[in-house]
Design an enzyme around this catalytic site. Structure first.
Site, PDB file in Angstrom:
ATOM      1  N   SER A  86      32.567  25.919  45.874  1.00 28.72           N
ATOM      2  CA  SER A  86      33.566  26.961  46.114  1.00 28.72           C
ATOM      3  C   SER A  86      34.233  26.768  47.472  1.00 28.72           C
ATOM      4  CB  SER A  86      32.925  28.342  45.970  1.00 28.72           C
ATOM      5  OG  SER A  86      33.908  29.359  45.966  1.00 28.72           O
ATOM      6  N   HIS A 195      36.299  32.619  40.768  1.00 31.45           N
ATOM      7  CA  HIS A 195      36.188  31.569  39.757  1.00 31.45           C
ATOM      8  C   HIS A 195      36.393  32.051  38.322  1.00 31.45           C
ATOM      9  CE1 HIS A 195      35.215  28.927  42.975  1.00 31.45           C
ATOM     10  NE2 HIS A 195      34.259  29.733  43.367  1.00 31.45           N
TER      11      HIS A 195
END
Length: 312
Positions: A86, A195
């Site tokens: 991430s 996400h």
């Protein structure tokens, strides 16, 4: 024998994580440089109170990872590949020399601001351990509503998967997962629905902000969040950083790819050792160390021995 640097993402944060970094000139210089870009002392960003902000969490994680990676490089430990989970992907891009640290500080700060502004309350992420993806897909389908949307997101290991969306929806899903035998089902310390499709507008704004920023071809392969493939050109890395926040992180596949490409040692940057634990589960035949648990000196010794063994 290859070495990979791993950079953790949101959820790994902890109070004083910048204050607790290993004492090293490269660390001090990185903290100073971050403070110059931010126009305030970065060491004010890692208190328990400050870390209630998504912006502070993401910037602090990014700075911590780059600072220690630079220290390792100064000690003669250089990565052959990089991967970041991430927001950790920004640290990976910097150490791969695709993006400058100063540009990345500003981008990570903007990323956090856009995410926090879009979802200030009532959204987040959860993690489920001990269930297959098909089981969770069924539970998500049963729990999803327009008022409380939830999505399967990061595939961290075959039986460790995250969900993102409405906290109310996630809590219902976690309860059902526990009832069906999940060994762990809990909310993460993440205050935004990362996400998933809810983040698409954020990705588009981030991509526009990157239009004038030059990205170079990396000096070492960068493993993409979205595709779990090694990227070797700057434009592809730019796309991965911009749009990764709206797509699941394929971390399990990323770790497998590192092993397939010949990585023998994975070194996780601070804080914590979340990625180290995952790697030990997924590829137990490879060695994984976290700087936080093992210390800079031990990590350097192991890394140099591996290079000597390979004749490099």
């Amino acid at each position: 024998m290859a070495i990979a640097f791993l950079f953790p993402g949101q959820g790994s944060q902890q109070p004083n994580m910048l204050h607790d970094l290993p004492p090293h000139p490269a660390v001090e210089k990185t903290l100073e440089e971050a403070s110059e870009v931010l126009k305030e002392d970065i060491l004010q960003w890692d208190s328990q109170e400050a870390l209630q902000s998504t912006v502070a969490v993401q910037v602090s994680l990014f700075v911590a990872g780059v600072a220690v990676a630079r220290a390792l490089e100064q000690e003669g430990v250089l990565p052959d590949m990089v991967a970041g989970h991430s927001v950790g992907a920004f640290g990976a891009a910097v150490i791969a020399k695709s993006l400058t640290f100063r540009e990345a500080v500003s981008l990570v700060k903007l990323r956090g601001e856009l995410m926090e502004r879009a979802y200030p309350n009532d959204y987040g992420m959860g993690v489920i351990v001990g269930m297959e993806e098909r089981q969770l897909n069924r539970l998500v389908a049963n729990c999803f509503t327009d008022e409380n949307p939830i999505y399967l997101t990061n595939r961290n290991a075959p039986r460790q998967i995250t969900v993102s969306g409405s906290v109310r929806g996630i809590e219902k899903l976690l309860m059902l997962a526990r009832d069906e035998g999940a060994s762990k089902a809990e909310l993460l310390h993440v205050r935004v629905p990362s996400h998933c499709v809810l983040m698409k507008p954020i990705s588009e704004k981030l991509r526009r902000a990157m239009e004038t920023i030059p990205f170079q071809s990396p000096k070492v392969p960068y493993i993409a969040n979205r595709t779990a493939r090694p990227l070797r050109d700057g434009e592809s890395i730019k796309e991965d950083l911009a749009f990764g926040v709206a797509y699941p992180v394929r971390w399990y596949e990323s770790v497998c790819i590192l092993a397939e490409l010949g990585v023998q040692l994975l070194i996780e940057m601070p804080p914590k050792s979340v990625l180290t634990s995952l790697a030990q589960q997924v590829i137990p035949c490879r060695r994984s160390l976290s700087v936080e648990d093992n210390g800079m000196r031990a990590v350097c010794i192991v890394a140099k021995r591996i290079k000597e063994t390979s004749g490099r």
